[in-house]
Design a protein around this motif. Sequence first.
Motif, PDB file in Angstrom:
ATOM      1  N   GLN A  96       4.484  10.340   3.800  1.00 35.97           N
ATOM      2  CA  GLN A  96       3.031   8.850   4.009  1.00 35.97           C
ATOM      3  C   GLN A  96       2.424   9.597   5.134  1.00 35.97           C
ATOM      4  O   GLN A  96       2.007  10.177   5.590  1.00 35.97           O
ATOM      5  CB  GLN A  96       3.776   8.661   4.922  1.00 35.97           C
ATOM      6  N   ARG A  97       1.035   8.639   4.745  1.00 37.51           N
ATOM      7  CA  ARG A  97       0.236   8.246   5.535  1.00 37.51           C
ATOM      8  C   ARG A  97      -1.312   9.371   5.466  1.00 37.51           C
ATOM      9  O   ARG A  97      -2.127   9.190   5.370  1.00 37.51           O
ATOM     10  CB  ARG A  97       0.535   8.154   6.968  1.00 37.51           C
TER      11      ARG A  97
ATOM     12  N   ASN B 271      -2.284  13.662   4.294  1.00 41.09           N
ATOM     13  CA  ASN B 271      -2.410  14.112   3.309  1.00 41.09           C
ATOM     14  C   ASN B 271      -1.290  15.521   2.848  1.00 41.09           C
ATOM     15  O   ASN B 271      -2.071  16.529   2.566  1.00 41.09           O
ATOM     16  CB  ASN B 271      -3.984  14.493   3.010  1.00 41.09           C
TER      17      ASN B 271
ATOM     18  N   THR C  21       0.613   3.879   1.312  1.00 42.55           N
ATOM     19  CA  THR C  21       1.067   5.007   2.177  1.00 42.55           C
ATOM     20  C   THR C  21       1.761   4.774   2.954  1.00 42.55           C
ATOM     21  O   THR C  21       2.104   5.294   3.615  1.00 42.55           O
ATOM     22  CB  THR C  21      -0.927   4.904   2.577  1.00 42.55           C
TER      23      THR C  21
ATOM     24  N   ASN D 130      -5.705   3.011  -4.577  1.00 42.71           N
ATOM     25  CA  ASN D 130      -3.943   3.317  -4.417  1.00 42.71           C
ATOM     26  C   ASN D 130      -3.394   3.647  -5.368  1.00 42.71           C
ATOM     27  O   ASN D 130      -2.511   3.408  -6.108  1.00 42.71           O
ATOM     28  CB  ASN D 130      -3.505   1.808  -4.328  1.00 42.71           C
TER      29      ASN D 130
ATOM     30  N   ARG E 150      -4.671  12.502  -3.334  1.00 38.78           N
ATOM     31  CA  ARG E 150      -4.517  10.837  -3.742  1.00 38.78           C
ATOM     32  C   ARG E 150      -6.101   9.974  -3.247  1.00 38.78           C
ATOM     33  O   ARG E 150      -6.697  10.415  -2.083  1.00 38.78           O
ATOM     34  CB  ARG E 150      -2.914  10.255  -2.905  1.00 38.78           C
ATOM     35  N   ASP E 151      -6.249   8.196  -3.536  1.00 34.83           N
ATOM     36  CA  ASP E 151      -7.368   7.585  -2.832  1.00 34.83           C
ATOM     37  C   ASP E 151      -6.945   7.139  -2.626  1.00 34.83           C
ATOM     38  O   ASP E 151      -6.240   6.383  -3.097  1.00 34.83           O
ATOM     39  CB  ASP E 151      -7.874   7.534  -4.601  1.00 34.83           C
ATOM     40  N   ASN E 152      -6.819   6.673  -1.277  1.00 33.36           N
ATOM     41  CA  ASN E 152      -6.229   5.536  -0.705  1.00 33.36           C
ATOM     42  C   ASN E 152      -7.130   3.823  -1.016  1.00 33.36           C
ATOM     43  O   ASN E 152      -6.356   2.837  -1.333  1.00 33.36           O
ATOM     44  CB  ASN E 152      -6.100   5.212   1.048  1.00 33.36           C
TER      45      ASN E 152
ATOM     46  N   THR F 146       0.844  -0.961   0.115  1.00 37.32           N
ATOM     47  CA  THR F 146      -0.108   0.336  -0.052  1.00 37.32           C
ATOM     48  C   THR F 146       0.557   1.090   0.075  1.00 37.32           C
ATOM     49  O   THR F 146       1.919   1.573   0.683  1.00 37.32           O
ATOM     50  CB  THR F 146      -1.214  -0.085   0.900  1.00 37.32           C
TER      51      THR F 146
END
Length: 128
Positions: free
Chosen positions: A53-54, A56, A30, A77, A72-74, A28
Amino acid sequence: QVQLVESGGGMVQAGGSLRLSCAASGRTFTTYAMGWFRQAPGKEREFVGGLKQRGNSTFYVDSVKGRFTISRDNAKNTMYLQMNRLKPEGTAVYYCAASSLLYPAISYYYTSRTYGYWGQGTQVTVSS
């Protein structure tokens, strides 16, 4: 490991917009420090913007501030680079990159050596 694939490049007139995507597979994304770079013909690769990271938290090189936005769209991914009010000097191959460094200082984001994973790049051409 993570694999990155950019898409969304193309040709646009000055003042127009494009949205680039960077799809990540593998771990992942993130957990990675992420960056967007670009390389114009005959020039060195340059940093455009970064995504921590993690969270926004994003930041940009001065020349694109106020015009480019990273998101980003977690769930997908995927990281995005929304580019508005494009200029002819924005013509370049755009790359996304990932670094496994844990919470690097912002200065690390600016150098390509920080990143161990790169996409293949997507061409953006801005006509005047």
